[in-house]
Design a protein around this motif. Structure first.
Motif, mmCIF file in Angstrom:
data_model
loop_
_atom_site.group_PDB
_atom_site.id
_atom_site.type_symbol
_atom_site.label_atom_id
_atom_site.label_comp_id
_atom_site.label_asym_id
_atom_site.label_seq_id
_atom_site.Cartn_x
_atom_site.Cartn_y
_atom_site.Cartn_z
ATOM 1 N N PHE A 96 84.233 19.472 19.606
ATOM 2 C CA PHE A 96 82.771 19.029 20.118
ATOM 3 C C PHE A 96 81.817 20.089 19.914
ATOM 4 N N ASP A 97 82.154 21.362 19.707
ATOM 5 C CA ASP A 97 81.188 22.523 19.768
ATOM 6 C C ASP A 97 81.465 23.561 18.378
ATOM 7 N N PRO A 98 81.329 22.905 17.233
ATOM 8 C CA PRO A 98 81.455 23.779 16.099
ATOM 9 C C PRO A 98 80.716 24.749 15.457
ATOM 10 N N ILE A 99 79.593 24.806 16.031
ATOM 11 C CA ILE A 99 78.309 25.544 15.693
ATOM 12 C C ILE A 99 78.741 27.135 15.024
ATOM 13 N N ALA A 100 79.647 27.778 15.563
ATOM 14 C CA ALA A 100 80.089 28.950 15.244
ATOM 15 C C ALA A 100 80.461 29.022 13.689
ATOM 16 N N LEU A 101 81.080 27.913 13.418
ATOM 17 C CA LEU A 101 81.595 27.742 12.061
ATOM 18 C C LEU A 101 80.295 27.730 11.025
ATOM 19 N N GLU A 102 79.438 27.440 11.171
ATOM 20 C CA GLU A 102 78.287 27.367 10.403
ATOM 21 C C GLU A 102 77.485 28.831 9.956
ATOM 22 N N ASN A 103 77.508 29.605 11.044
ATOM 23 C CA ASN A 103 76.818 30.881 10.614
ATOM 24 C C ASN A 103 77.628 31.879 11.086
ATOM 25 N N LEU A 104 77.916 31.989 12.336
ATOM 26 C CA LEU A 104 78.705 33.152 12.820
ATOM 27 C C LEU A 104 80.002 33.552 12.166
ATOM 28 N N VAL A 105 80.819 32.634 12.004
ATOM 29 C CA VAL A 105 82.036 32.813 11.052
ATOM 30 C C VAL A 105 81.950 33.258 9.886
ATOM 31 N N PRO A 106 81.173 32.514 8.875
ATOM 32 C CA PRO A 106 80.730 33.171 7.493
ATOM 33 C C PRO A 106 80.179 34.716 7.497
ATOM 34 N N PRO A 125 88.350 16.329 3.937
ATOM 35 C CA PRO A 125 87.674 15.176 4.577
ATOM 36 C C PRO A 125 87.698 14.824 5.988
ATOM 37 N N VAL A 126 88.715 15.169 6.538
ATOM 38 C CA VAL A 126 88.919 15.009 7.943
ATOM 39 C C VAL A 126 88.470 16.057 8.719
ATOM 40 N N TYR A 127 88.782 17.169 8.281
ATOM 41 C CA TYR A 127 87.754 18.440 8.789
ATOM 42 C C TYR A 127 86.260 18.215 8.943
ATOM 43 N N LYS A 128 85.824 17.647 7.930
ATOM 44 C CA LYS A 128 84.398 17.497 7.803
ATOM 45 C C LYS A 128 83.803 16.425 8.613
ATOM 46 N N ALA A 129 84.777 15.586 8.530
ATOM 47 C CA ALA A 129 84.496 14.313 9.700
ATOM 48 C C ALA A 129 84.268 14.782 11.076
ATOM 49 N N LEU A 130 85.295 15.792 11.600
ATOM 50 C CA LEU A 130 85.495 16.178 12.785
ATOM 51 C C LEU A 130 84.412 17.176 12.976
ATOM 52 N N MET A 131 83.850 17.815 11.946
ATOM 53 C CA MET A 131 82.931 18.864 12.285
ATOM 54 C C MET A 131 81.415 18.118 12.205
ATOM 55 N N PHE A 132 81.117 17.157 11.652
ATOM 56 C CA PHE A 132 79.879 16.704 11.402
ATOM 57 C C PHE A 132 79.667 15.398 12.273
ATOM 58 N N ARG A 133 80.624 14.486 12.640
ATOM 59 C CA ARG A 133 80.440 13.316 13.347
ATOM 60 C C ARG A 133 80.943 13.306 14.756
ATOM 61 N N HIS A 134 81.547 14.231 15.098
ATOM 62 C CA HIS A 134 82.031 14.271 16.669
ATOM 63 C C HIS A 134 81.543 15.297 17.505
ATOM 64 N N ARG A 135 80.430 16.064 17.096
ATOM 65 C CA ARG A 135 79.677 16.945 18.050
ATOM 66 C C ARG A 135 79.132 16.405 19.322
ATOM 67 N N PHE A 136 79.588 17.367 20.391
ATOM 68 C CA PHE A 136 79.333 17.066 21.740
ATOM 69 C C PHE A 136 78.963 17.989 22.376
ATOM 70 N N ILE A 137 77.909 18.666 22.227
ATOM 71 C CA ILE A 137 77.768 20.316 22.603
ATOM 72 C C ILE A 137 77.062 20.237 23.889
ATOM 73 N N LYS A 138 77.515 20.893 24.651
ATOM 74 C CA LYS A 138 77.273 20.623 26.311
ATOM 75 C C LYS A 138 77.061 22.209 26.837
ATOM 76 N N ALA A 139 76.090 22.589 27.638
ATOM 77 C CA ALA A 139 76.041 23.786 28.222
ATOM 78 C C ALA A 139 76.954 23.732 29.466
ATOM 79 N N PHE A 140 78.210 23.973 29.118
ATOM 80 C CA PHE A 140 79.322 24.193 30.519
ATOM 81 C C PHE A 140 79.060 25.337 30.937
#
Length: 340
Positions: A186-196, A305-320
């Motif tokens: 649901f919250d993969p944002i760190a994989l885009e900038n922080l992790v690399p 392809p499954v990883y990318k589908a999860l990464m981009f199609r199922h985001r549900f970012i919440k300020a928990f």
């Protein structure tokens, strides 16, 4: 169990890590003996990275007693400095001298060493770090001093909420060895900038909340209730309607069982997919959870392809991580905050 080198050290760590927050009783109360049994089971299965914190109640002490009873190779133990600003430090910026007055980093480390029964902590993290604190200061001097004297092998920070990009400057500065952050389907944002960027600067990434506090396992129903004192009491309802959350989880069921044996396995495999994630921690305070999580980590890697589908199609970012869950609103300062 896959292992990898913890950056800037010579230690091999399991890519699935043992999260010991559950030892605090925040996911329901269990006997200490059950916690230690789960710990020993995980260690027997090759899990050798353990994450705890001063702020996790009796977690360090229970872990210390469990390690004293363990006769195998010593695991890699990471813990976190206790901030003194209370609930608001998890949900909004506080001045560094309010959370970590001079001497607190050192005092917290000494207390952790005593509770854990260790001579050295493998990785000491600031439990809360805000970018307004900068990339230098007395708090960093204390961390460096602990490393230089051999009481700590690596130093790092924990991102207090879901906004992982806010710690990019300190990663680029090169002054820390590790970052702990939220990473899940649901919250993969760190994989885009922080992790690399951590990969580029040889900084370890410790992924947390990989099951979204259990929500990604599919256990949540409209009728599920949590007793007072349970960390999840109000957690799933204060930010988004529960029905919306359950619907987002149900949308993931299309990948089970073709690509993962369960929703939990899907979430764990997603968190471990990127090679820049050094280790991904999940609560294993009960042996049944440890067995399920360890088995999931041994399943075949998700197809790209499954990883990318999860990464981009199922985001549900919440300020928990907000004041409704972590602090009394009256405790949040209303005066201008210092940027020191």
């Amino acid at each position: 169990m896959d292992h990898t080198t913890f950056p800037r050290t010579d230690r091999q760590v399991s890519r699935l890590g043992f999260g010991a927050m559950g030892f605090a009783g925040w996911f329901g109360s269990q006997p200490e003996a059950d916690h230690i049994r789960a710990l020993h089971y995980a260690l027997d299965q090759g899990v050798n990275f353990i994450d705890t914190a001063r702020a996790y109640g009796e977690s360090e002490a229970i872990l210390g007693r469990g390690l004293k009873q363990w006769s195998g190779p010593p695991p890699f133990v990471a813990t976190k400095v206790e901030g003194l600003a209370g609930g608001p430090q998890w949900s909004t910026v506080v001045p560094v001298d309010r959370s970590l007055p001079k001497g607190q980093v050192t005092a917290s480390c000494e207390a952790s060493l005593r509770a854990l029964g260790l001579d050295v902590i493998d990785c000491l993290q600031l439990h809360a770090y805000w970018p307004t604190w900068g990339v230098e200061g007395y708090w960093l001097d204390e961390l460096r001093a602990l490393k230089e004297t051999g009481k700590v092998r690596a130093i790092g920070i924990s991102v207090p909420d879901h906004r992982s990009d806010m710690v990019l400057p300190i990663v680029i500065s090169g002054v820390i060895d590790s970052v702990q952050t939220v990473i899940n389907i649901f919250d993969p944002i760190a994989l885009e900038n922080l992790v690399p960027l951590c990969q580029k600067h040889d900084v370890a990434v410790i992924a947390r909340c990989i099951l979204d506090e259990g929500g990604l396992t599919g256990f949540l129903t409209p009728e599920t209730t949590f007793p007072p004192g349970d960390f999840r009491h109000g957690y799933f309802d204060d930010t988004v309607p529960r029905a919306s959350y359950i619907a987002k989880v149900d949308a993931l069921r299309r990948y089970v069982p073709e690509h993962a044996s369960s929703l939990a396995a899907l979430a764990i495999k997603f968190a471990l997919w990127h090679p820049g994630v050094t280790t991904a921690i999940t609560s294993m305070h009960e042996q049944r959870y440890a067995a399920i999580n360890i088995a999931a980590s041994s399943e075949p890697r998700l197809p790209e392809p499954v990883y990318k589908a999860l990464m981009f199609r199922h985001r549900f970012i919440k300020a928990f991580m907000d004041v409704r869950n972590f602090a009394d609103l009256d405790a949040v300062p209303d005066q201008p905050l210092s940027l020191d």
